[in-house]
Design a protein around this motif. Structure first.
Motif, PDB file in Angstrom:
ATOM      1  N   LEU A   1      32.265  33.192  24.773  1.00  0.00           N
ATOM      2  CA  LEU A   1      32.845  34.253  23.955  1.00  0.00           C
ATOM      3  C   LEU A   1      34.294  33.950  23.569  1.00  0.00           C
ATOM      4  CD1 LEU A   1      31.456  37.378  25.832  1.00  0.00           C
ATOM      5  CD2 LEU A   1      31.110  36.901  23.394  1.00  0.00           C
ATOM      6  N   GLY A   2      34.811  32.840  24.076  1.00  0.00           N
ATOM      7  CA  GLY A   2      36.198  32.494  23.804  1.00  0.00           C
ATOM      8  C   GLY A   2      37.155  33.040  24.836  1.00  0.00           C
ATOM      9  N   GLY A   3      36.604  33.603  25.930  1.00  0.00           N
ATOM     10  CA  GLY A   3      37.437  34.133  26.994  1.00  0.00           C
ATOM     11  C   GLY A   3      37.920  33.044  27.930  1.00  0.00           C
TER      12      GLY A   3
ATOM     13  N   CYS B   1      25.164  39.537  23.829  1.00  0.00           N
ATOM     14  CA  CYS B   1      25.099  38.311  24.630  1.00  0.00           C
ATOM     15  C   CYS B   1      23.736  38.178  25.307  1.00  0.00           C
ATOM     16  CB  CYS B   1      26.204  38.305  25.680  1.00  0.00           C
ATOM     17  SG  CYS B   1      27.878  38.251  25.011  1.00  0.00           S
TER      18      CYS B   1
ATOM     19  N   SER C   1      27.699  29.414  20.110  1.00  0.00           N
ATOM     20  CA  SER C   1      28.989  30.046  20.331  1.00  0.00           C
ATOM     21  C   SER C   1      28.844  31.562  20.268  1.00  0.00           C
ATOM     22  CB  SER C   1      30.001  29.587  19.271  1.00  0.00           C
ATOM     23  OG  SER C   1      31.162  30.405  19.309  1.00  0.00           O
TER      24      SER C   1
ATOM     25  N   ARG D   1      31.224  33.574  20.683  1.00  0.00           N
ATOM     26  CA  ARG D   1      32.394  34.075  19.961  1.00  0.00           C
ATOM     27  C   ARG D   1      32.098  34.144  18.466  1.00  0.00           C
ATOM     28  NH1 ARG D   1      38.641  31.790  20.297  1.00  0.00           N
ATOM     29  NH2 ARG D   1      39.563  33.480  19.084  1.00  0.00           N
ATOM     30  N   GLN D   2      31.469  33.097  17.927  1.00  0.00           N
ATOM     31  CA  GLN D   2      31.112  33.090  16.510  1.00  0.00           C
ATOM     32  C   GLN D   2      30.070  34.163  16.217  1.00  0.00           C
ATOM     33  OE1 GLN D   2      29.603  29.340  15.147  1.00  0.00           O
ATOM     34  NE2 GLN D   2      29.627  29.914  13.000  1.00  0.00           N
TER      35      GLN D   2
ATOM     36  N   GLY E   1      31.717  37.499  16.244  1.00  0.00           N
ATOM     37  CA  GLY E   1      32.519  37.674  15.041  1.00  0.00           C
ATOM     38  C   GLY E   1      31.676  38.072  13.839  1.00  0.00           C
TER      39      GLY E   1
ATOM     40  N   LEU F   1      37.377  39.496  18.648  1.00  0.00           N
ATOM     41  CA  LEU F   1      37.724  38.803  19.878  1.00  0.00           C
ATOM     42  C   LEU F   1      38.943  37.901  19.685  1.00  0.00           C
ATOM     43  CD1 LEU F   1      34.150  37.780  21.106  1.00  0.00           C
ATOM     44  CD2 LEU F   1      35.487  39.810  21.716  1.00  0.00           C
TER      45      LEU F   1
END
Length: 335
Positions: A73-75, A308, A323, A325-326, A329, A335
């Motif tokens: 998720l980019g975390g 998720c 991804s 995160r993508q 988005g 995020l």
């Protein structure tokens, strides 16, 4: 208060999933019941692994999957889990770090302790999975493995209920919880499964009621087991009084976030084809925890968790293949 460096610290059993495709005769030769799961000792783990032929290895473990989901998720996740300094342990550490997870728990020296945990999964031509799980090094996690600086730098500390079995791991979690609270952080527990709840019901309830646990994760079966009731509404009413926040997964019905002052329910995210439910709860936790660490409201956190979970059940394996995160988005999450 230490400056935050990590969204969530995940503590759990570091287990390598080892897959092999076998014929039905292999199960007969090994006297294995197709579709079953059994715990095995060191000698059996080594013997069976040697006989499995070509294998595919994927790093797993419930909290490890959650940490990998947060990274996708980019975390910024951290992870405490015990492996040995052996082939599987080195592969596990490489995989975790490769996803973007901070993982520095010292490994057991090879030959001076049990090997790295592994779940050897035998897949027959009909797709059925027969699991042989060796817990090995992962149950050696202890207070010595708790890095105070990492705990203090994590917005949330999250532990899987499976780790409540080994006494030393229990002490490790309580130490981490104390450090987290001393630094103004929150502590979270996932109940893991109904059998785990049956073994430790009194202790889990005690930690919820005395404030050791700030955020509880459960599915509807686990929550009903916790309160020994067949009525979900009764269990929800009880947990509302016992825990500050509860994230409750409801399968195809979505999820709920419950607190003393607010209850929200969100629908499940759409998925075109359900392939493998393994890891759905782990990945829901990843989304919800990241949402909490970013101060999202309950609705947004639960929706992110459901997104998720939908990704991971669309393919084989308990870790995301794209991804997140993508994907988030594209669905309008900032995020």
């Amino acid at each position: 208060m230490t400056g935050q460096s990590f969204d969530t610290l995940c503590i759990g059993n570091a287990i390598c999933d080892v897959f092999a495709h076998v014929e039905e005769d292999f199960l007969l030769q090994e006297s294995l019941v197709k579709g079953s799961m059994r715990l095995i000792d060191t000698a059996e783990a080594v013997r069976l692994y040697d006989k499995m032929g070509q294998t595919t290895r994927i790093s797993g473990g419930s909290a490890g999957n959650t940490a990998a989901g947060i990274a996708a998720l980019g975390g910024a996740p951290a992870y405490f889990g015990k492996v040995a300094n052996d082939e599987l342990g080195n592969a596990y550490r490489h995989d975790m770090r490769g996803t973007g997870v901070h993982f520095d728990t010292p490994a057991l020296i090879e030959g001076e302790g049990p090997p790295t945990a592994r779940s050897m999964i035998l897949i027959t031509p009909d797709g059925e999975r027969t699991m042989n799980t060796y817990l090995g090094a992962c149950v050696e996690l202890s207070e010595r493995d708790i890095e105070p600086e990492t705990v203090a730098a994590s917005a949330l500390t999250y532990m899987e209920g499976y780790l409540w079995d080994p006494p030393e791991a229990k002490k490790a979690f309580l130490k981490a919880a104390g450090i987290a609270h001393a630094n103004g952080r929150k502590v979270s527990l996932t109940l893991s499964d109904s059998f785990c709840v049956d073994r430790y019901r009194a202790e889990f309830l005690g930690m919820m009621r005395d404030g050791t646990i700030d955020v509880l994760f459960a599915n509807e079966h686990e929550l009903r087991a916790l309160y020994e009731t067949s009525d979900l509404d009764t269990a929800i009413a009880a947990v509302r009084e016992d825990c500050a926040v509860t994230a409750l997964t409801l399968g195809a019905k979505g999820a709920m976030a419950i607190s003393r002052g607010e209850t929200v329910q969100v629908p499940a995210a759409k998925v075109s084809d359900i392939v493998d439910l393994t890891g759905a709860g782990d990945l829901f936790a990843a989304g919800f925890l990241l949402g909490m660490s970013r101060d999202f409201d309950f609705t947004t956190s639960a929706e992110l968790g459901c997104l998720c979970a939908a990704e991971v059940i669309g393919h084989v394996g308990a870790r995301p293949e794209q991804s997140l995160r993508q994907l988030a988005g594209q669905q309008g999450f900032a995020l």
